[in-house]
Scaffold this motif. Sequence first.
Motif, PDB file in Angstrom:
ATOM      1  N   VAL A 158       0.825  -1.210   0.000  1.00 12.92           N
ATOM      2  CA  VAL A 158       0.000   0.000   0.000  1.00 12.92           C
ATOM      3  C   VAL A 158       0.863   1.265   0.000  1.00 12.92           C
ATOM      4  N   THR A 159       0.575   2.156  -0.971  1.00 10.83           N
ATOM      5  CA  THR A 159       1.207   3.475  -0.990  1.00 10.83           C
ATOM      6  C   THR A 159       0.139   4.529  -0.691  1.00 10.83           C
ATOM      7  N   GLY A 160       0.391   5.354   0.307  1.00 15.41           N
ATOM      8  CA  GLY A 160      -0.532   6.425   0.684  1.00 15.41           C
ATOM      9  C   GLY A 160      -0.094   7.736   0.064  1.00 15.41           C
ATOM     10  N   VAL A 161      -1.058   8.492  -0.494  1.00  7.29           N
ATOM     11  CA  VAL A 161      -0.781   9.760  -1.184  1.00  7.29           C
ATOM     12  C   VAL A 161      -1.550  10.877  -0.481  1.00  7.29           C
ATOM     13  N   ASP A 162      -0.893  12.003  -0.228  1.00  6.77           N
ATOM     14  CA  ASP A 162      -1.596  13.148   0.366  1.00  6.77           C
ATOM     15  C   ASP A 162      -0.813  14.416   0.036  1.00  6.77           C
ATOM     16  N   VAL A 163      -1.502  15.564   0.162  1.00  6.04           N
ATOM     17  CA  VAL A 163      -0.803  16.848   0.031  1.00  6.04           C
ATOM     18  C   VAL A 163      -0.164  17.256   1.348  1.00  6.04           C
ATOM     19  N   ASP A 164      -0.597  16.631   2.431  1.00  8.63           N
ATOM     20  CA  ASP A 164      -0.203  17.035   3.775  1.00  8.63           C
ATOM     21  C   ASP A 164       0.900  16.093   4.276  1.00  8.63           C
ATOM     22  N   LEU A 165       2.126  16.612   4.338  1.00  5.99           N
ATOM     23  CA  LEU A 165       3.258  15.746   4.705  1.00  5.99           C
ATOM     24  C   LEU A 165       3.164  15.256   6.146  1.00  5.99           C
ATOM     25  N   SER A 166       2.540  16.047   7.012  1.00  5.73           N
ATOM     26  CA  SER A 166       2.434  15.587   8.405  1.00  5.73           C
ATOM     27  C   SER A 166       1.481  14.394   8.493  1.00  5.73           C
ATOM     28  N   ARG A 167       0.455  14.397   7.646  1.00  2.75           N
ATOM     29  CA  ARG A 167      -0.449  13.232   7.567  1.00  2.75           C
ATOM     30  C   ARG A 167       0.323  11.998   7.112  1.00  2.75           C
ATOM     31  N   ARG A 226       0.991   8.404   9.028  1.00  2.55           N
ATOM     32  CA  ARG A 226       0.618   7.080   8.466  1.00  2.55           C
ATOM     33  C   ARG A 226       1.824   6.143   8.412  1.00  2.55           C
ATOM     34  N   ARG A 227       3.004   6.729   8.172  1.00  4.74           N
ATOM     35  CA  ARG A 227       4.218   5.889   8.213  1.00  4.74           C
ATOM     36  C   ARG A 227       4.422   5.356   9.623  1.00  4.74           C
ATOM     37  N   LEU A 228       4.211   6.244  10.588  1.00  3.29           N
ATOM     38  CA  LEU A 228       4.487   5.852  11.975  1.00  3.29           C
ATOM     39  C   LEU A 228       3.430   4.886  12.506  1.00  3.29           C
ATOM     40  N   ASP A 229       2.162   5.044  12.061  1.00  3.05           N
ATOM     41  CA  ASP A 229       1.141   4.134  12.612  1.00  3.05           C
ATOM     42  C   ASP A 229       1.017   2.848  11.794  1.00  3.05           C
ATOM     43  N   GLY A 230       1.837   2.710  10.763  1.00  2.00           N
ATOM     44  CA  GLY A 230       1.900   1.424  10.056  1.00  2.00           C
ATOM     45  C   GLY A 230       0.722   1.146   9.131  1.00  2.00           C
ATOM     46  N   ALA A 231      -0.019   2.199   8.708  1.00  2.00           N
ATOM     47  CA  ALA A 231      -1.146   1.967   7.798  1.00  2.00           C
ATOM     48  C   ALA A 231      -0.665   1.735   6.365  1.00  2.00           C
ATOM     49  N   VAL A 232       0.578   2.140   6.067  1.00  2.04           N
ATOM     50  CA  VAL A 232       1.071   2.087   4.683  1.00  2.04           C
ATOM     51  C   VAL A 232       2.477   1.470   4.621  1.00  2.04           C
ATOM     52  N   ASP A 233       2.838   0.993   3.423  1.00  2.00           N
ATOM     53  CA  ASP A 233       4.212   0.542   3.187  1.00  2.00           C
ATOM     54  C   ASP A 233       5.073   1.700   2.724  1.00  2.00           C
ATOM     55  N   ALA A 234       4.456   2.643   1.984  1.00  2.00           N
ATOM     56  CA  ALA A 234       5.204   3.771   1.418  1.00  2.00           C
ATOM     57  C   ALA A 234       4.276   4.967   1.312  1.00  2.00           C
ATOM     58  N   THR A 235       4.855   6.154   1.212  1.00  2.00           N
ATOM     59  CA  THR A 235       4.048   7.359   1.043  1.00  2.00           C
ATOM     60  C   THR A 235       4.551   8.146  -0.167  1.00  2.00           C
ATOM     61  N   GLN A 236       3.682   8.982  -0.691  1.00  2.00           N
ATOM     62  CA  GLN A 236       4.020   9.794  -1.853  1.00  2.00           C
ATOM     63  C   GLN A 236       3.278  11.119  -1.754  1.00  2.00           C
ATOM     64  N   VAL A 237       4.001  12.224  -1.915  1.00  2.00           N
ATOM     65  CA  VAL A 237       3.314  13.508  -1.926  1.00  2.00           C
ATOM     66  C   VAL A 237       2.445  13.581  -3.187  1.00  2.00           C
ATOM     67  N   SER A 238       1.285  14.233  -3.059  1.00  4.27           N
ATOM     68  CA  SER A 238       0.311  14.264  -4.154  1.00  4.27           C
ATOM     69  C   SER A 238       0.698  15.294  -5.208  1.00  4.27           C
ATOM     70  N   GLU A 239       1.459  14.848  -6.202  1.00  3.59           N
ATOM     71  CA  GLU A 239       1.804  15.684  -7.353  1.00  3.59           C
ATOM     72  C   GLU A 239       1.448  14.885  -8.600  1.00  3.59           C
ATOM     73  N   PRO A 240       0.917  15.560  -9.639  1.00  2.00           N
ATOM     74  CA  PRO A 240       0.341  14.832 -10.781  1.00  2.00           C
ATOM     75  C   PRO A 240       1.248  13.759 -11.385  1.00  2.00           C
ATOM     76  N   ARG A 241       2.524  14.055 -11.579  1.00  8.33           N
ATOM     77  CA  ARG A 241       3.381  13.067 -12.264  1.00  8.33           C
ATOM     78  C   ARG A 241       3.594  11.821 -11.415  1.00  8.33           C
ATOM     79  N   HIS A 242       3.776  12.037 -10.096  1.00 11.72           N
ATOM     80  CA  HIS A 242       3.964  10.888  -9.208  1.00 11.72           C
ATOM     81  C   HIS A 242       2.687  10.055  -9.122  1.00 11.72           C
ATOM     82  N   VAL A 243       1.552  10.750  -9.028  1.00 14.72           N
ATOM     83  CA  VAL A 243       0.278  10.027  -8.914  1.00 14.72           C
ATOM     84  C   VAL A 243       0.059   9.200 -10.184  1.00 14.72           C
ATOM     85  N   ASP A 244       0.343   9.795 -11.339  1.00 13.81           N
ATOM     86  CA  ASP A 244       0.160   9.083 -12.613  1.00 13.81           C
ATOM     87  C   ASP A 244       1.001   7.802 -12.636  1.00 13.81           C
TER      88      ASP A 244
END
Length: 360
Positions: free
Chosen positions: A192-201, A205-223
Amino acid sequence: MVIGLPVEVKDGEDRVALTPSGVHAVGVDGHRVVVEASAGAAAGYTDDEYRAAGAEVTGDVDTVWAADVVVKVKEPQPSEHRHLRRGLTLFGFLHLAAEPELTAVLVERGVAAYAFETLSEAGGLPLLAPMSEIAGRAAAIVAAATLSSASGGSGVLVGGAAGVPPGEVVVIGMGVAGRLAAHGLRGLGGHVTGVDVDLSRLLARRLDGAVDATQVSEPRHVDELVRGADVVIGAALVPGRRAPVVVSEESVAAMADGGVVVDLAIDQGGCVATSRPTTLSEPTFTRHGVVHYAVTNVPGQYPRTASAALSAAVTPRLTRLASDVAAGTADDLAGARNVADGAVVHPAVAEAHPDLPSRL
Ligand SMILES: NC(=O)c1ccc[n+]([C@@H]2O[C@H](COP(=O)([O-])OP(=O)(O)OC[C@H]3O[C@@H](n4cnc5c(N)ncnc54)[C@H](O)[C@@H]3O)[C@@H](O)[C@H]2O)c1
């Protein structure tokens, strides 16, 4: 004040906004509740339980809607518009940014409309959160099941197998719904990769173990992420506004056939470009070979859990609203008021409907 509690009429909607316990609590504060017969039946509450809690139960829907304040789960459906009138205070999920027709009717008829989903306290959304929790958990169940070939999906098992990689899951928006969906799909063994505009969020999520990886919400990365995904969950929200469209049509079209999109943000217009609202009766459609589930009332199919959770959150705010209406001091109720005195009064809703009169 008289408070009306009607039967929900939206497709597949089995929740009720107040349980008998909620009715009792509202009664202690001096308000009278008129319940439409069978309003709680699908959620497991009988008319006798409502009577025992102090409610009047009637089979006449007009009597219920003649109340000073009507509290209900979902936005009034077209068949309910005839009840909307000046002098009525309405309290429920309204999602007006995605409902131009309903917004215009509420404005024209002079209804005071308060939306559960924009009521904000201490930086949170206390009436939306319990339903987002349930919708997030449900999204994980739905997505995993829809991937089966029997459901029109690709036949990928989310958790993979020994020697076979797990399914790739992308969750857009890591608030309450996104977190619970991520947690559920990760629990099933997905990557699971979690995407958000809010880096603190994302850090949380990294710390509470809900995701394997995170990605800031920018169009090219999301695509890039969506192209390689087996499952995309849409759960991005800017309170009151139309949902941001974070996933483009091109990205969805590039997904493998039988991939699954569950767009929870569809109630605010959807955060995936290819989504359109679906119903619990007909929950999916396929576009570009990808199965889309975009039901606007996901918790409506879990009415026992969802009604109890919603009623507990609604009751204290309803009591305050009814007392304020009685005293003639009703204010914006922590951002819940969307329409009043023939105008849109919530900035984000006004932004979505620039053609309607507004007073900010
Ligand atoms: N379909 C249903 O039945 C159902 C049920 C419950 C909730 N919902 C909906 O789910 C959505 C999410 O609700 P929630 O309570 O989790 O909201 P939330 O406020 O807890 O979280 C929303 C998250 O989206 C993020 N976000 C905003 N813009 C973004 C962008 N451009 N890209 C990525 N992330 C972005 C925010 O930073 C926030 O972390 C809402 O639209 C809500 O109405 C739908």
